[in-house]
Enzyme design. Structure first.
Site, PDB file in Angstrom:
ATOM      1  N   SER A  35       0.797  -1.128  -0.158  1.00  0.00           N
ATOM      2  CA  SER A  35      -0.001   0.003  -0.125  1.00  0.00           C
ATOM      3  C   SER A  35       0.821   1.330   0.181  1.00  0.00           C
ATOM      4  O   SER A  35       0.269   2.363  -0.239  1.00  0.00           O
ATOM      5  CB  SER A  35      -0.813   0.062   1.078  1.00  0.00           C
ATOM      6  N   ASP A 342      -3.582   7.940   7.991  1.00  0.00           N
ATOM      7  CA  ASP A 342      -4.666   7.237   8.513  1.00  0.00           C
ATOM      8  C   ASP A 342      -4.305   6.089   9.501  1.00  0.00           C
ATOM      9  O   ASP A 342      -5.147   5.150   9.639  1.00  0.00           O
ATOM     10  CB  ASP A 342      -5.269   6.390   7.211  1.00  0.00           C
ATOM     11  N   HIS A 345      -0.301   4.791   6.930  1.00  0.00           N
ATOM     12  CA  HIS A 345       0.395   5.183   5.804  1.00  0.00           C
ATOM     13  C   HIS A 345       0.956   6.856   5.952  1.00  0.00           C
ATOM     14  O   HIS A 345       0.208   7.545   6.936  1.00  0.00           O
ATOM     15  CB  HIS A 345      -0.555   5.253   4.498  1.00  0.00           C
TER      16      HIS A 345
END
Length: 374
Positions: A35, A342, A345
């Site tokens: 991610s 978040d 990240h």
């Protein structure tokens, strides 16, 4: 003395533009990862009902800072991969699973949730996760090999094409750790067999990419796992000694990242000896993120750098059951003053600083621009 040196380093990073001089160039970028580099692959899998549950990165306020709408990136804006593409005057990398447009400027195979280790490895260890089966490093490498005939048709043409390409392999490790720990494995077990196995898989993948003609390869290390708000929230301790007094991060979880980075650095040095014509670049997440946490004001971040910009509740403004992109979750006023977006990240602001450090130093060995100039 160290603090003064850091202040000087900060101002240099602030003053240096990300964009290199025109003589520094690549024709394409190929990215493998999770991610931290995904530009939409997981969202596409979600839209095809190939993964369980919704993909929150397709909800506002993801993407708000630069794109002004969600793009499938797990950030408020651009990722390090995006800044690197811009630095070399290349378009943002399309997600591989989109299967549209030209591949001539590269492709992004990274998928949020991806592990470096194969699904079969976790099954043998009685560890299973629906997110790892079809997105692992070797699966992504297979996608690259499937794509290759559309880019070049002979060994010589491929060698020429990939000599002018930048390859980024990683970051991998966060999801490997999480699958093992959530599956009941101890930190000692993660250190004893998860990490060495991961480094071995990554080394083999790098060798395969080299065999295809890659000449410049960036290998990012792992982030300080014990500094992630999600880990700090899930594994809070009442014992003060469990926390690093300089950062507030969980020591034992950071030790996993440090051990992985140590083994990976050793593996890279061995690959350098074996493939002396290849530019292998060891890039850092651990060092810059640690510095951001220790000296947040020097980088323009809030004085509680472990707090999340997009979140709700608790010491870290994070709740595992109510994450960013879900109803009722609060958004900070200025994401550029936050390190963490978040709970897992980075914000675009943090990604920008790290990119500068990868391009020009001090967060890469050697810095990317130094490597391609030699």
């Amino acid at each position: 003395m160290k603090q003064n040196a850091l202040i000087i380093s900060f101002f240099l990073l602030f003053l240096w533009p990300i964009e290199p001089t025109p003589s520094h160039t690549f024709n394409s970028i190929f990215s493998f990862g999770d991610s931290y580099a995904d530009t939409g692959n997981l969202f596409i899998l979600g839209s095809q009902n190939r993964i369980p549950g919704p993909v929150v990165s397709d909800n506002p306020p993801y993407g708000m800072t630069f794109f002004h709408h969600p793009t499938g990136r797990f950030s408020d804006g651009r990722l390090i991969l995006d800044f690197i593409a811009q630095a070399f005057d290349l378009p943002f990398l399309p997600p591989y699973l989109a299967h549209n447009g030209s591949f001539q400027h590269g492709m992004n195979f990274a998928v949020a949730g991806a592990t470096g280790l194969d699904y079969s490895f976790f099954v043998k260890k009685d560890l299973r996760s629906p997110s790892v089966e079809n997105t692992t490093l070797n699966v992504q490498l297979g996608w690259f090999l499937e794509l290759k005939p559309s880019l070049c048709t002979s060994f010589e043409s491929c060698r020429k094409f990939f000599h002018k390409s930048l390859f980024i392999v990683g970051e991998f490790g966060i999801n490997d750790f999480s699958v093992a720990i959530l599956g009941g494995k101890t930190l000692a077990e993660v250190k004893s067999y998860i990490i060495p196995s991961l480094v071995k898989v990554m080394s083999k993948a790098i060798e395969r990419i080299i065999s295809e003609g890659a000449w410049t390869i960036v290998v990012p290390g792992n982030v300080p796992y014990g500094c992630l708000p999600v880990i700090l929230s899930l594994y809070q301790s009442k014992n003060e000694i469990d926390y690093d007094p300089h950062t507030g991060c969980l020591r034992k979880y950071n030790e996993l990242s440090l051990y992985q980075n140590k083994l990976m650095h050793k593996a890279i040095n061995q690959l350098r000896l074996k493939y002396q014509h290849v530019r292998l670049i060891n890039a850092e997440y651990y060092c810059p993120i640690s510095e951001f946490i220790k000296y947040p004001k020097h980088f323009g971040f809030i004085d509680k750098p472990l707090r999340v910009c997009c979140g709700v509740g608790g010491q870290y403004n994070f709740n595992i059951r109510q994450g960013c992109g879900m109803p009722g979750v609060h958004l900070c006023q200025n994401p550029s003053t936050y390190l963490n977006w978040d709970g897992v990240h980075l914000t675009e602001a943090a990604a920008r600083y790290i990119t500068r450090g990868w391009l020009r130093g001090p967060y890469a060995d050697p810095p990317i621009l130094t490597a391609i100039n030699n």
